[in-house]
Structure formats: C-alpha cells, structure tokens
Design a protein around this motif. Structure first.
Motif, PDB file in Angstrom:
ATOM      1  N   MET A  82       0.859  -1.190   0.000  1.00 48.67           N
ATOM      2  CA  MET A  82       0.000   0.000   0.000  1.00 48.67           C
ATOM      3  C   MET A  82       0.895   1.239   0.000  1.00 48.67           C
ATOM      4  SD  MET A  82      -3.216   1.251   0.263  1.00 48.67           S
ATOM      5  CE  MET A  82      -4.249  -0.046   0.859  1.00 48.67           C
ATOM      6  N   LYS A  93       1.150   5.101   0.755  1.00 45.63           N
ATOM      7  CA  LYS A  93       0.469   6.105   1.579  1.00 45.63           C
ATOM      8  C   LYS A  93       1.259   7.399   1.551  1.00 45.63           C
ATOM      9  CE  LYS A  93      -1.727   2.924   4.749  1.00 45.63           C
ATOM     10  NZ  LYS A  93      -2.081   2.640   6.130  1.00 45.63           N
ATOM     11  N   ILE A  94       0.535   8.481   1.331  1.00 42.87           N
ATOM     12  CA  ILE A  94       1.137   9.812   1.289  1.00 42.87           C
ATOM     13  C   ILE A  94       0.201  10.757   2.015  1.00 42.87           C
ATOM     14  CG2 ILE A  94       1.935  11.679  -0.208  1.00 42.87           C
ATOM     15  CD1 ILE A  94       1.961   9.466  -2.460  1.00 42.87           C
ATOM     16  N   GLU A  95       0.773  11.676   2.788  1.00 48.87           N
ATOM     17  CA  GLU A  95      -0.043  12.718   3.413  1.00 48.87           C
ATOM     18  C   GLU A  95       0.751  14.001   3.429  1.00 48.87           C
ATOM     19  OE1 GLU A  95      -2.864  12.069   6.843  1.00 48.87           O
ATOM     20  OE2 GLU A  95      -1.361  13.339   7.829  1.00 48.87           O
ATOM     21  N   THR A 152     -13.969  12.262   1.170  1.00 53.07           N
ATOM     22  CA  THR A 152     -13.131  11.151   0.715  1.00 53.07           C
ATOM     23  C   THR A 152     -13.620  10.741  -0.661  1.00 53.07           C
ATOM     24  OG1 THR A 152     -12.845  10.382   2.989  1.00 53.07           O
ATOM     25  CG2 THR A 152     -12.372   8.789   1.242  1.00 53.07           C
ATOM     26  N   ALA A 168      -7.370   3.119  -5.341  1.00 50.62           N
ATOM     27  CA  ALA A 168      -6.804   4.296  -4.692  1.00 50.62           C
ATOM     28  C   ALA A 168      -7.926   5.138  -4.097  1.00 50.62           C
ATOM     29  CB  ALA A 168      -5.991   5.128  -5.685  1.00 50.62           C
ATOM     30  N   GLY A 206      -4.616  13.361   2.163  1.00 51.39           N
ATOM     31  CA  GLY A 206      -4.038  12.028   2.215  1.00 51.39           C
ATOM     32  C   GLY A 206      -4.358  11.245   0.958  1.00 51.39           C
ATOM     33  N   GLU A 234      -3.963   7.093  -0.628  1.00 49.10           N
ATOM     34  CA  GLU A 234      -3.581   5.693  -0.472  1.00 49.10           C
ATOM     35  C   GLU A 234      -3.835   4.982  -1.790  1.00 49.10           C
ATOM     36  OE1 GLU A 234      -5.860   3.931   2.658  1.00 49.10           O
ATOM     37  OE2 GLU A 234      -4.885   5.130   4.201  1.00 49.10           O
ATOM     38  N   GLN A 241      -3.260   1.069  -3.850  1.00 52.12           N
ATOM     39  CA  GLN A 241      -2.847  -0.333  -3.894  1.00 52.12           C
ATOM     40  C   GLN A 241      -2.137  -0.552  -5.220  1.00 52.12           C
ATOM     41  OE1 GLN A 241      -3.169  -2.716  -1.407  1.00 52.12           O
ATOM     42  NE2 GLN A 241      -1.804  -3.836  -2.760  1.00 52.12           N
ATOM     43  N   GLN A 245       7.203   3.148  -4.277  1.00 50.23           N
ATOM     44  CA  GLN A 245       8.036   3.843  -3.296  1.00 50.23           C
ATOM     45  C   GLN A 245       9.062   4.762  -3.948  1.00 50.23           C
ATOM     46  OE1 GLN A 245       7.311   3.683   0.052  1.00 50.23           O
ATOM     47  NE2 GLN A 245       5.604   2.486  -0.738  1.00 50.23           N
ATOM     48  N   LYS A 288       5.463   7.634  -5.221  1.00 50.62           N
ATOM     49  CA  LYS A 288       5.315   8.367  -3.957  1.00 50.62           C
ATOM     50  C   LYS A 288       5.901   9.780  -4.055  1.00 50.62           C
ATOM     51  CE  LYS A 288       5.562   7.606   0.988  1.00 50.62           C
ATOM     52  NZ  LYS A 288       5.853   6.614   2.019  1.00 50.62           N
TER      53      LYS A 288
END
Length: 156
Positions: free
Chosen positions: A1, A3-5, A75, A89, A107, A109, A111, A123, A127
């Motif tokens: 997964m 994930k970015i915020e 969301t 996503a 945020g 997310e 997959q 990554q 990302k």
C-alpha cells in the motif's frame, strides 16, 4: 500500500477554505495538473457524486465521493485510472481549525499493481511524484482561497 499525506496551514478560516475546496466539480480551479473536470453527476455534492478529472498529460480518472462532511472534508475513491500502476486508490481531504486559520490535510492511499515490483516502483517513483502533486494542489488551494471574495457581515 502506497500512503502519502501532506498538509498546509492556510491563512483563512475553515469556512473560507471550504468555500473553495467544497466545490467538488471545480477542483481544476486550484489543482494545477487538472486541465478540466467533467461532471458525471448533477445536483448537490454528496456521497455518490462523481467527476472525471482530465489531466494536462492527456490521462484521466474518475473520482467518486465515498464520504462527505460539509465544511470539514470528503473522501473519494479513484477508478478508471488508465495507465496508473494502481488497482485501487482513494484520497481524503480534510480541514482542521488552527486558531483563526485552517490546516488542510490531503491524504492518498493506493494499492499498487505488479506485486513486489509494483511496491518498489510506488516507493521510488510514484510516492515522490504524488507528494509533489498534492503539495502543488495545496498551494493552489491556498492561492485560490486568498483570491476569493471575503464576505463581511453587514449591520442593518
């Protein structure tokens, strides 16, 4: 997964930020990579509202509202992502009051497709790229909020 915020404090009230961010069908007003938005639903923005975002690079995707908290955030689930290397996503946008200012938290997310290779690609490549896109969106939002007319309460 994946994930970015990212977050940005904006020198405006949460209500002023929502006046721009809450116009779901108009993300192209502040997201620099969104060339235009095609509304796929009509009526009030709410759970189930859909838009297709067309990007400057010729790609597009569909965003469907899965949670809507008027004045605070929403969301979206992403679909029809074309060549993006993700099978699923979602993005979460929320406004947090900070004194007399607002912090916007964005945020994301996703997959990744392609197993371990996809994870590594996410990554190393996706990302950092998505982090820059989200940061640019937040900056654009802040700029658009600063341009919006301010409503002053008039005394009768």
């Amino acid at each position: 997964m994946l994930k970015i915020e990212r977050s940005l404090e904006i020198d405006a009230t949460p209500e002023q930020v929502w006046a721009v961010m809450g116009r779901f069908m108009h993300i192209d007003a502040f997201a620099p990579e969104v060339a235009r938005v095609e509304a796929l639903t009509v009526g009030e923005d709410q759970v189930g509202s859909q838009r297709r975002c067309h990007f400057n690079n010729g790609q597009s995707l569909v965003e469907t509202v899965t949670a809507w908290d008027a004045g605070r955030g929403y969301t979206v689930a992403l679909s029809e992502m074309g060549s993006m290397p993700m099978s699923a996503a979602r993005a979460v946008l929320r406004i947090e009051p900070v004194g007399n200012k607002a912090r916007v938290v964005w945020g994301f997310e996703g997959q990744m497709k392609f197993g371990p290779l996809g994870w590594l690609m996410g990554q190393l490549m996706l990302k950092p790229m998505m982090g820059k896109v989200i940061a640019a969106n937040l900056k654009g939002l802040a700029e658009q909020v600063s341009k919006a007319p301010k409503v002053v309460n008039a005394v009768a």
